[in-house]
Design a protein around this motif. Structure first.
Motif, PDB file in Angstrom:
ATOM      1  N   GLU A   1      31.037  15.419 -59.023  1.00 39.79           N
ATOM      2  CA  GLU A   1      30.634  15.427 -60.431  1.00 39.79           C
ATOM      3  C   GLU A   1      30.772  14.015 -61.003  1.00 39.79           C
ATOM      4  O   GLU A   1      31.672  13.270 -60.603  1.00 39.79           O
ATOM      5  CB  GLU A   1      31.546  16.393 -61.202  1.00 39.79           C
ATOM      6  N   PHE A   2      29.907  13.691 -61.942  1.00 38.43           N
ATOM      7  CA  PHE A   2      30.007  12.418 -62.663  1.00 38.43           C
ATOM      8  C   PHE A   2      31.444  12.203 -63.104  1.00 38.43           C
ATOM      9  O   PHE A   2      32.025  13.050 -63.782  1.00 38.43           O
ATOM     10  CB  PHE A   2      29.095  12.464 -63.894  1.00 38.43           C
TER      11      PHE A   2
ATOM     12  N   ALA B   1      25.408  10.800 -60.647  1.00 40.04           N
ATOM     13  CA  ALA B   1      24.816  11.376 -61.859  1.00 40.04           C
ATOM     14  C   ALA B   1      24.885  12.898 -61.862  1.00 40.04           C
ATOM     15  O   ALA B   1      24.328  13.542 -62.757  1.00 40.04           O
ATOM     16  CB  ALA B   1      23.365  10.923 -61.997  1.00 40.04           C
ATOM     17  N   SER B   2      25.574  13.475 -60.889  1.00 38.30           N
ATOM     18  CA  SER B   2      25.607  14.934 -60.836  1.00 38.30           C
ATOM     19  C   SER B   2      26.414  15.506 -61.998  1.00 38.30           C
ATOM     20  O   SER B   2      27.544  15.101 -62.222  1.00 38.30           O
ATOM     21  CB  SER B   2      26.225  15.393 -59.512  1.00 38.30           C
ATOM     22  N   PRO B   3      25.842  16.452 -62.738  1.00 37.15           N
ATOM     23  CA  PRO B   3      26.578  17.017 -63.873  1.00 37.15           C
ATOM     24  C   PRO B   3      27.607  18.054 -63.444  1.00 37.15           C
ATOM     25  O   PRO B   3      28.401  18.502 -64.255  1.00 37.15           O
ATOM     26  CB  PRO B   3      25.476  17.672 -64.710  1.00 37.15           C
TER      27      PRO B   3
ATOM     28  N   TRP C   1      20.019  16.775 -63.491  1.00 34.52           N
ATOM     29  CA  TRP C   1      20.196  18.225 -63.626  1.00 34.52           C
ATOM     30  C   TRP C   1      19.673  18.914 -62.366  1.00 34.52           C
ATOM     31  O   TRP C   1      19.013  18.264 -61.537  1.00 34.52           O
ATOM     32  CB  TRP C   1      19.556  18.698 -64.938  1.00 34.52           C
TER      33      TRP C   1
ATOM     34  N   THR D   1      27.124  17.821 -71.819  1.00 37.40           N
ATOM     35  CA  THR D   1      26.974  16.407 -71.480  1.00 37.40           C
ATOM     36  C   THR D   1      26.938  15.527 -72.717  1.00 37.40           C
ATOM     37  O   THR D   1      27.121  16.000 -73.840  1.00 37.40           O
ATOM     38  CB  THR D   1      25.709  16.188 -70.615  1.00 37.40           C
TER      39      THR D   1
ATOM     40  N   ASN E   1      31.898  22.159 -64.735  1.00 31.03           N
ATOM     41  CA  ASN E   1      32.083  20.721 -64.987  1.00 31.03           C
ATOM     42  C   ASN E   1      33.343  20.531 -65.832  1.00 31.03           C
ATOM     43  O   ASN E   1      33.991  21.509 -66.228  1.00 31.03           O
ATOM     44  CB  ASN E   1      30.872  20.102 -65.683  1.00 31.03           C
TER      45      ASN E   1
ATOM     46  N   ARG F   1      22.328  12.403 -66.606  1.00 28.64           N
ATOM     47  CA  ARG F   1      22.716  13.275 -65.497  1.00 28.64           C
ATOM     48  C   ARG F   1      21.451  13.757 -64.782  1.00 28.64           C
ATOM     49  O   ARG F   1      20.405  13.937 -65.408  1.00 28.64           O
ATOM     50  CB  ARG F   1      23.464  14.517 -66.002  1.00 28.64           C
TER      51      ARG F   1
END
Lengths: 331, 747
Positions: B80-81, B90-92, B253, B352, B318, B251
């Motif tokens: 995850e970011f 950039a993974s949310p 998505w 986000t 997240n 991010r």
């Protein structure tokens, strides 16, 4: 989107014939609502019959002094037409308060009356909705129902009719001219849209074998004044939380003639007959307006998120009538 | 250095391309043989998938593949970011949709339908039926209902979730004047004009190219390289023009990874353009919040106690705790602070950044509370703020790199005519309209990230800048061309900027109002390196007029290097390069220079400030609120381009007005559905609802940042909602502590 065939109709009987041949066909005018509904899979016609070439775009004076609005005249053209602006300010105001200029440039008058509700759940094909799929239930009654109806609802449906134009037409006692396979008929505006009852899937009393050709406006007394007052959450491109179309004629300070219709509160433009009756012959005062509004809203039912509409409707009625009364008393 | 281009209100260098439709956005890249993907959303918020009914979809003409977790290729988990990573992914989320039968939110993509045409893919997707086993435990969908499960997260961004100084509760109890209230903000969704689009194709098994509407190219690259176990350099990410981002495109998505996966499965390029409805369900937004602000002051209005605590939500997949409390750590002086953030986990799409995350909602609470305190003290709200100006950062205890909040209020009050205002609520009306005026501080950090820039100077007098940064409508392409033109003494038309491609030198994500300083600093360093190289070439030659020159004696001007004290003595770049037989010369630099940056970051508190003023008209009977005037003054250091900065301020105020009056995502708490997932029912701002917005910049350079600049993209969102709520109070006498301020709340 489901694949569909496109047919162009050149006259009314051809259009009627094509629709009767195919129960899954839909007429298209401006398409501003139908295309949205098709994209959302709410409407899934396998044929679209284009009726834009039919000769119903006129706006003209009728022999009895009224005005005829062609079914295919565009909303922007209608709202800005001198006959409408001068004689029916309430209608011009209502139409110009609706949608956006781009939509009004395309949307037709008949299409405006036939647009579907903007109930969130009607638009979401994964939600139950008795209007979209009879018998599936109503997601709105116990869901997010901020924008929903407070008058004339049923256990099947609490959707509102979204049109501003239709509210003004109800107050003007317009007549919808219809052509069917077996001739023509006239439908009074008040009879045109339905309350949901047990058949919320039926928005109107128009038959499948009928086409609207025009909307006829009776003449208004020259001493009558009219306006459209719309309360919304955003000053443009937003449907009414509550709106009021009002026509008022005073004699001295007495109310000689009053017509009221409410938008945003019911499955159809809500002609406020109770309030009108309470006001006839009475002095045009804030107290009388408030009492009439209270009487009209006595049968209102609130759901979880829309109780505010009851008070808002009363205040909107009072404000509309006060504005008209002040204008006439000053004149 | 003579300033020529920087500060000039230059038209956007890409303006003509954009208004003539030639600027190419992600969805518009022509790729042969492209197939179209459409995603099918979950209709439950929590549970498991029992079965997929995909037969009808598979039999639809044109369909190439219908992917579910049962037949989708396995991807690798991604991190995850994490803002503490130097180059975060950039993974949310850590969830890999379509690699699990678990449903974590309503709207989670569960099926990808790929077809020859978009219409075919849509039609097939509409025929997919999924059966679920809903979770035994009810889905958690209401932040307030989950309050008892709230916890203090380990970190809030990179900072501590709690700050305590002295004993704020005690000081509050003892303070002669105090207020103590709860403020709530709703969830908001991202609605940039350009929705999120991804186009992906493979060359062989290990070369992936992705066109993506992103504001973080290298974060997307990192995520995809993890997901498909590729070397980072084997993934190319292109993001040429972006039609608005506002944080949503920071991010990648789920559709981004799914597009690449789909392209692999069908062996052709695949494009997924999210429809507007999917934007609500598959792209996270601004968390809801509940914040308590309690302020205690002495009789003179000096703050004795500041309490700012509260709650935001993140998803079960997240960890982002939106930093609403950051503003309070830096804005006003007080001996006692109690600051604490808690988090609850909901079964929702990962939340986000959304333009001015943290400060956007934090300033609504703090600056509403300051207004309430001003009324409790019977003091002008500007005076109250001035009396609480800190000498140093009140919780970091270091000086501000620059701070001119007082000057913002002084200029704003003058432009607005604040001092003619009668402070009494309900003091002005026109017919049914009550008129009120309000003010609030604006606050946003002046952060930096990292970027590399390459500059190539050619003998024909042109320069090429290269950096994989982004142009989301912010003006980066324009202001950095201006910056380089000045650094090199060229006219701006001679500078070309290539950005938006991972083949270019690395740059961090364009978010957090950091791009101007970060890329600007790298441009400055690269140009300096280039000029030093040029000088080294010249000094070798006794015939050169620069033979004995020192770098500090010279300035770049008129396409060359000239003595500062003698404008005619010097050499053009063409002369220097020709003498060496070179066609061009390159330099590359990284910002920040690591050590210097660390020392500066510790030595100063870097923040931007502003003062917001507005007038509202409230219909006494219907509760409708119209904003009728706006004056904003911002302290963002040197302004690189008055025009693009002004656009940023205007856009930010507009979003602030939307946040205050119109925008709100409704959640159906029965199943997590978003009933108003459309631009028709989710009310973004419209021109008819906006007043004339006057914005001013102080333009005072920050001595500790590149070019003296700060970012300007977000600050004008902050304080906007509070200024409006304060004006509504002034108009009506009614305090609204719950956004948005819709008519029903004022009836």
């Amino acid at each position: 989107m489901r694949a569909f065939t496109y047919t162009q109709a050149t006259d009314a009987s051809a259009a009627l014939h094509a629709a009767l041949q195919n129960p899954e066909a839909k007429y298209i005018g401006g398409g501003t609502n139908l295309v949205d509904l098709m994209r959302e899979e709410v409407e899934r016609p396998n044929e679209v019959i284009d009726i834009n070439a039919l000769p119903f775009s006129q706006i003209e004076v009728l022999p009895d002094g009224g005005v005829r609005l062609g079914a295919l005249a565009r909303n922007s053209h209608t709202a800005n037409h001198p006959l409408v602006r001068q004689r029916y300010p309430v209608l011009a105001q209502a139409m110009l308060s609706a949608a956006s200029p781009q939509l009004r440039n395309l949307a037709t008058n008949a299409g405006n009356l036939l647009q579907r509700t903007r109930c969130y759940y009607f638009y979401d094909t994964t939600a139950p909705c008795n209007k979209r799929q009879p018998g599936s239930g109503c997601a709105a009654i116990h869901g997010v129902n901020r924008i929903h109806a407070i008058l004339g609802t049923s256990e099947q449906c609490i959707a509102t009719h979204p049109s501003d134009m239709a509210v003004a037409l109800a107050a003007l006692e317009a007549v919808v001219q219809v052509q069917g396979a077996n001739g023509t008929r006239r439908i009074a505006m008040e009879e045109f849209h339905r309350l949901p009852g047990d058949h919320p899937e039926q928005d109107t009393t128009l038959g499948r074998d009928e086409l609207i050709t025009s909307i006829d406006l009776p003449a208004l007394p020259s001493t009558a004044n009219s306006l459209y007052f719309k309360v919304r959450e955003r000053p443009s491109f937003a449907f009414a939380l509550v709106s009021v179309a009002a026509v008022l004629e005073l004699e001295g300070e007495q109310i000689k003639n009053v017509r009221l219709a409410l938008g945003g509160v019911a499955h159809k433009p809500w002609r406020a007959r109770t309030a009108e009756e309470a006001l006839l012959g009475k002095p045009a005062t804030a107290e009388n307006f408030r009492q009439a509004a209270e009487a009209e809203l006595q049968t209102a039912i609130a759901y979880e998120h829309n109780a505010f509409k009851i008070e808002l409707a009363k205040r909107t009625i009072v404000r509309a009538l006060l504005t008209l009364a002040e204008r006439q008393l000053l004149a | 250095m003579r300033t020529k281009e920087v500060g000039r209100p230059l038209d956007r260098v890409d303006g003509r391309l954009k208004v003539t439709g030639q600027a190419r956005y992600t969805a518009e890249f022509p790729v042969e043989q492209v197939a179209y993907g459409v995603l099918v959303r979950s209709t439950i918020a929590r549970g498991r998938i029992l079965a997929y009914g995909t037969k009808a979809a598979e039999q639809t003409p044109g369909v190439l593949a219908v992917l579910t977790h049962e037949n989708a290729p396995k991807r690798h988990p991604t991190k995850e970011f994490d803002p503490s990573d130097k180059e975060p992914s950039a993974s949310p989320t850590t969830i890999l949709v379509l690699n699990t039968d678990e449903v974590s939110w309503h709207g989670q993509p569960l099926v990808v339908v790929i077809a020859e045409t978009l219409d075919q893919a849509e039609e097939a997707a509409s025929l997919v039926r999924i059966t679920y086993a809903p979770a035994e435990e009810l889905a958690k969908l209401s932040m307030l209902d989950q309050k008892t499960e709230a916890f203090v997260p380990k970190k809030v961004l990179n900072e501590k979730p709690e700050v305590t100084q002295g004993n704020a509760e005690e000081a509050l109890a003892a303070a002669p004047v105090k207020i103590d209230h709860t403020y709530t903000t709703p969830p908001y969704n991202h609605n940039p004009i350009e929705a999120h689009n991804t186009l992906a194709y493979w060359e062989g098994d290990d070369q992936l190219t992705v066109y993506d509407s992103t504001q973080y190219i290298f974060g997307v690259r990192k995520m995809l390289s993890e997901m498909f176990a590729l070397k980072e350099e084997n993934v190319r990410v292109v993001s040429a023009f972006v039609g608005g981002a506002f944080g949503s495109k920071g991010r990648a998505w789920p559709h981004v990874g799914l597009t690449a996966m789909a392209a692999k499965v069908v062996g052709r390029p695949v494009k997924i353009d999210l429809p507007r409805k999917d934007m609500f369900y598959m792209v996270g937004g601004r968390t809801p919040s509940e914040q308590r602000v309690a302020l205690g002051a002495d009789a003179e209005g000096k703050l004795q106690a500041v309490v700012h605590t509260g709650l935001t939500a993140s998803s079960t997949s997240n960890t982002f705790a939106e930093h609403f409390s950051f503003v309070t750590r830096h804005l006003y002086a007080s001996p006692n602070f109690l600051i604490q953030q808690k988090l609850v986990r909901l079964d929702m799409v990962p939340n986000t950044f959304m333009r001015a995350p943290g400060e956007g909602i934090g300033t609504f609470a703090l600056e509403s509370a300051m207004d309430e305190l001003a009324y409790a003290l019977n003091m002008d709200p500007i005076e109250l703020r001035l009396r609480n100006e800190p000498e140093k950062d009140p919780t970091m205890h270091v000086p501000f790199s620059s701070r001119h909040l007082k000057e913002c209020f002084a200029l704003g009050a003058e432009k607005f005519g604040w001092h003619q205002r009668n402070p009494q609520p309900r003091g002005r009306r026109e017919g049914p309209w009550l008129i009120g005026q309000g003010t609030a501080s604006a606050f946003y950090p002046a952060n930096k990230r990292s970027a590399e820039v390459k500059v190539k100077l050619s003998i024909d007098g042109t320069a090429l800048l290269q950096s994989a940064t982004h142009e989301m409508g912010t003006g980066t392409a324009t202001v950095q061309a201006q910056n380089a033109a000045d650094q090199l003494g060229l006219s701006v038309e001679k500078v070309r900027f290539e950005y938006g491609d991972s083949l270019l030198p690395k740059a961090n994500g364009s978010y957090g109002s950091t791009t101007t300083i970060t890329v600007g600093g790298a441009v400055e360093l690269a140009c300096e390196d280039l000029k030093r190289q040029l000088l080294r070439l010249a000094v070798k030659h006794p015939s050169s007029v620069l033979h004995e020159a020192n770098y500090d004696d010279l300035e770049a001007r008129d396409n060359g290097l000239f003595y500062k004290d003698n404008p005619t003595r010097g050499e053009t770049y063409a002369v220097i390069l020709a003498r060496e037989g070179k066609e061009n010369l390159e330099a590359q630099a990284s910002f920040p220079p690591f050590l210097k940056e660390k020392l500066e970051e510790m030595a100063y508190s870097f923040q931007s400030f502003g003062a917001q003023f507005c007038e509202v008209r409230v219909h006494e009977e219907t509760g409708e609120v119209l904003v009728s005037r706006w004056v904003g003054v911002y302290d963002c250091g040197t302004i690189l381009n008055d025009k693009t900065a002004r656009s940023q301020f205007l856009g930010s105020v507009t979003m602030g007005i939307g946040m205050a009056l119109w925008e709100e995502t409704h959640w159906d708490l029965r199943d997590g559905r978003i009933p108003n997932a459309s631009l028709s029912e989710y009310h973004v701002p419209v021109a008819a609802g906006l007043p004339r917005i006057e914005v001013y910049s102080l333009g005072i350079p920050d001595p500790h940042t590149p070019l003296g600049a700060h970012g300007a993209g977000e600050i004008a969102v902050t304080g906007a909602a509070a200024a409006i709520a304060n004006a509504v109070y002034h108009a009506t006498g009614k305090r609204i502590r719950d956004l948005p301020i819709t008519p029903d709340k004022l009836l």
